[in-house]
Design a protein around this motif. Structure first.
Motif, PDB file in Angstrom:
ATOM      1  N   ASN A   2     -88.567  89.463  21.324  1.00 16.75           N
ATOM      2  CA  ASN A   2     -89.991  89.223  21.574  1.00 16.75           C
ATOM      3  C   ASN A   2     -90.441  89.772  22.925  1.00 16.75           C
ATOM      4  O   ASN A   2     -89.680  89.827  23.886  1.00 16.75           O
ATOM      5  CB  ASN A   2     -90.323  87.730  21.430  1.00 16.75           C
ATOM      6  CG  ASN A   2     -89.774  86.904  22.568  1.00 16.75           C
ATOM      7  OD1 ASN A   2     -90.264  86.997  23.693  1.00 16.75           O
ATOM      8  ND2 ASN A   2     -88.766  86.094  22.282  1.00 16.75           N
ATOM      9  N   THR A   4     -92.543  88.619  25.135  1.00 15.55           N
ATOM     10  CA  THR A   4     -92.672  87.667  26.238  1.00 15.55           C
ATOM     11  C   THR A   4     -91.368  87.561  27.023  1.00 15.55           C
ATOM     12  O   THR A   4     -91.361  87.605  28.255  1.00 15.55           O
ATOM     13  CB  THR A   4     -93.098  86.285  25.703  1.00 15.55           C
ATOM     14  OG1 THR A   4     -94.325  86.432  24.985  1.00 15.55           O
ATOM     15  CG2 THR A   4     -93.259  85.285  26.824  1.00 15.55           C
ATOM     16  N   THR A   5     -90.258  87.444  26.318  1.00 12.48           N
ATOM     17  CA  THR A   5     -88.954  87.360  26.974  1.00 12.48           C
ATOM     18  C   THR A   5     -88.629  88.666  27.682  1.00 12.48           C
ATOM     19  O   THR A   5     -88.167  88.662  28.825  1.00 12.48           O
ATOM     20  CB  THR A   5     -87.862  87.001  25.950  1.00 12.48           C
ATOM     21  OG1 THR A   5     -88.198  85.739  25.352  1.00 12.48           O
ATOM     22  CG2 THR A   5     -86.494  86.894  26.604  1.00 12.48           C
ATOM     23  N   HIS A 138     -82.023  85.214  25.550  1.00 12.00           N
ATOM     24  CA  HIS A 138     -82.784  84.016  25.934  1.00 12.00           C
ATOM     25  C   HIS A 138     -82.067  83.220  27.025  1.00 12.00           C
ATOM     26  O   HIS A 138     -82.713  82.705  27.946  1.00 12.00           O
ATOM     27  CB  HIS A 138     -83.061  83.134  24.720  1.00 12.00           C
ATOM     28  CG  HIS A 138     -84.044  83.721  23.770  1.00 12.00           C
ATOM     29  ND1 HIS A 138     -85.360  83.974  24.101  1.00 12.00           N
ATOM     30  CD2 HIS A 138     -83.901  84.133  22.493  1.00 12.00           C
ATOM     31  CE1 HIS A 138     -85.988  84.501  23.063  1.00 12.00           C
ATOM     32  NE2 HIS A 138     -85.122  84.605  22.073  1.00 12.00           N
ATOM     33  N   CYS A 141     -82.679  84.925  30.323  1.00  7.10           N
ATOM     34  CA  CYS A 141     -84.038  84.650  30.788  1.00  7.10           C
ATOM     35  C   CYS A 141     -84.128  83.222  31.338  1.00  7.10           C
ATOM     36  O   CYS A 141     -84.742  82.995  32.387  1.00  7.10           O
ATOM     37  CB  CYS A 141     -85.029  84.862  29.651  1.00  7.10           C
ATOM     38  SG  CYS A 141     -86.754  84.848  30.191  1.00  7.10           S
ATOM     39  N   SER A 142     -83.486  82.287  30.677  1.00  9.46           N
ATOM     40  CA  SER A 142     -83.451  80.904  31.160  1.00  9.46           C
ATOM     41  C   SER A 142     -82.764  80.819  32.516  1.00  9.46           C
ATOM     42  O   SER A 142     -83.239  80.130  33.428  1.00  9.46           O
ATOM     43  CB  SER A 142     -82.720  80.029  30.137  1.00  9.46           C
ATOM     44  OG  SER A 142     -82.485  78.744  30.651  1.00  9.46           O
ATOM     45  N   GLN A 145     -85.065  81.951  35.247  1.00  8.65           N
ATOM     46  CA  GLN A 145     -86.083  80.948  35.582  1.00  8.65           C
ATOM     47  C   GLN A 145     -85.490  79.783  36.378  1.00  8.65           C
ATOM     48  O   GLN A 145     -86.146  79.233  37.276  1.00  8.65           O
ATOM     49  CB  GLN A 145     -86.766  80.450  34.311  1.00  8.65           C
ATOM     50  CG  GLN A 145     -87.462  81.538  33.510  1.00  8.65           C
ATOM     51  CD  GLN A 145     -88.423  82.363  34.328  1.00  8.65           C
ATOM     52  OE1 GLN A 145     -89.293  81.823  35.004  1.00  8.65           O
ATOM     53  NE2 GLN A 145     -88.261  83.677  34.300  1.00  8.65           N
TER      54      GLN A 145
END
Length: 164
Positions: A2, A4-5, A138, A141-142, A145
């Motif tokens: 996606n 966004t990621t 994912h 990405c986590s 953050q």
């Protein structure tokens, strides 16, 4: 994958550098009396950015490689505390860390951009649970953050220590 990621992964190096830039230079190696509540690993600001650089290469580059080349591999965790000591994170030069990280992240994004749907669906085991290559993206990405949050958490503690 996606958009966004992918956008978050793409802009992260700039955000990391900006968040680190808020830390006063004389607090880059500062550590609070308690790490309770930190949303990332308990590292000083300079250690945070070194950790992110090394997890990109020693962690995620290797995890992606193995998940794409091996049949359902068990992926290893990276011992960040050991690397912090062995690689002398506290003495690192931020500009060099950011330069190396930008190169590493570009390689990660290049790898991800070339994956087929079938490759994103390849499986591995990570932290004792099944995961796909898409899931690894994912997780990366986590992790990003968490370290932005960790730098903000440190800034809150630094502000409190300066107002005493």
């Amino acid at each position: 994958m996606n958009r966004t990621t992918l956008a978050a992964l793409t802009t992260f190096p700039q955000h990391l550098e900006e968040f680190f830039g808020v830390i006063p230079a004389d607090f880059r190696n500062w550590k609070p009396d308690s790490w309770e509540g930190i949303p990332s690993e308990p590292f000083s600001a300079i250690e945070q950015i070194c950790h992110v650089r090394d997890i990109e290469v020693d962690g995620y580059h290797e995890r992606f490689r193995r998940a794409l080349q091996e049949a359902n591999p068990t992926l290893e965790n990276v011992d960040g505390e050991t690397l912090a000591v062995e690689r002398a994170y506290a003495a690192a030069e931020p500009a060099e860390v950011f330069a190396a990280f930008r190169i590493a992240r570009a390689k990660t994004l290049e790898t991800i951009s070339r994956l087929t749907a079938e490759q994103f669906d390849r499986t591995a085991v990570f932290d004792g649970a099944p995961i796909t290559v898409r899931g690894l993206v994912h997780m990366l990405c986590s992790h990003d953050q968490q370290h932005l949050a960790g730098l903000q958490w440190l800034m809150a503690r630094i502000d409190a220590s300066r107002s005493r």
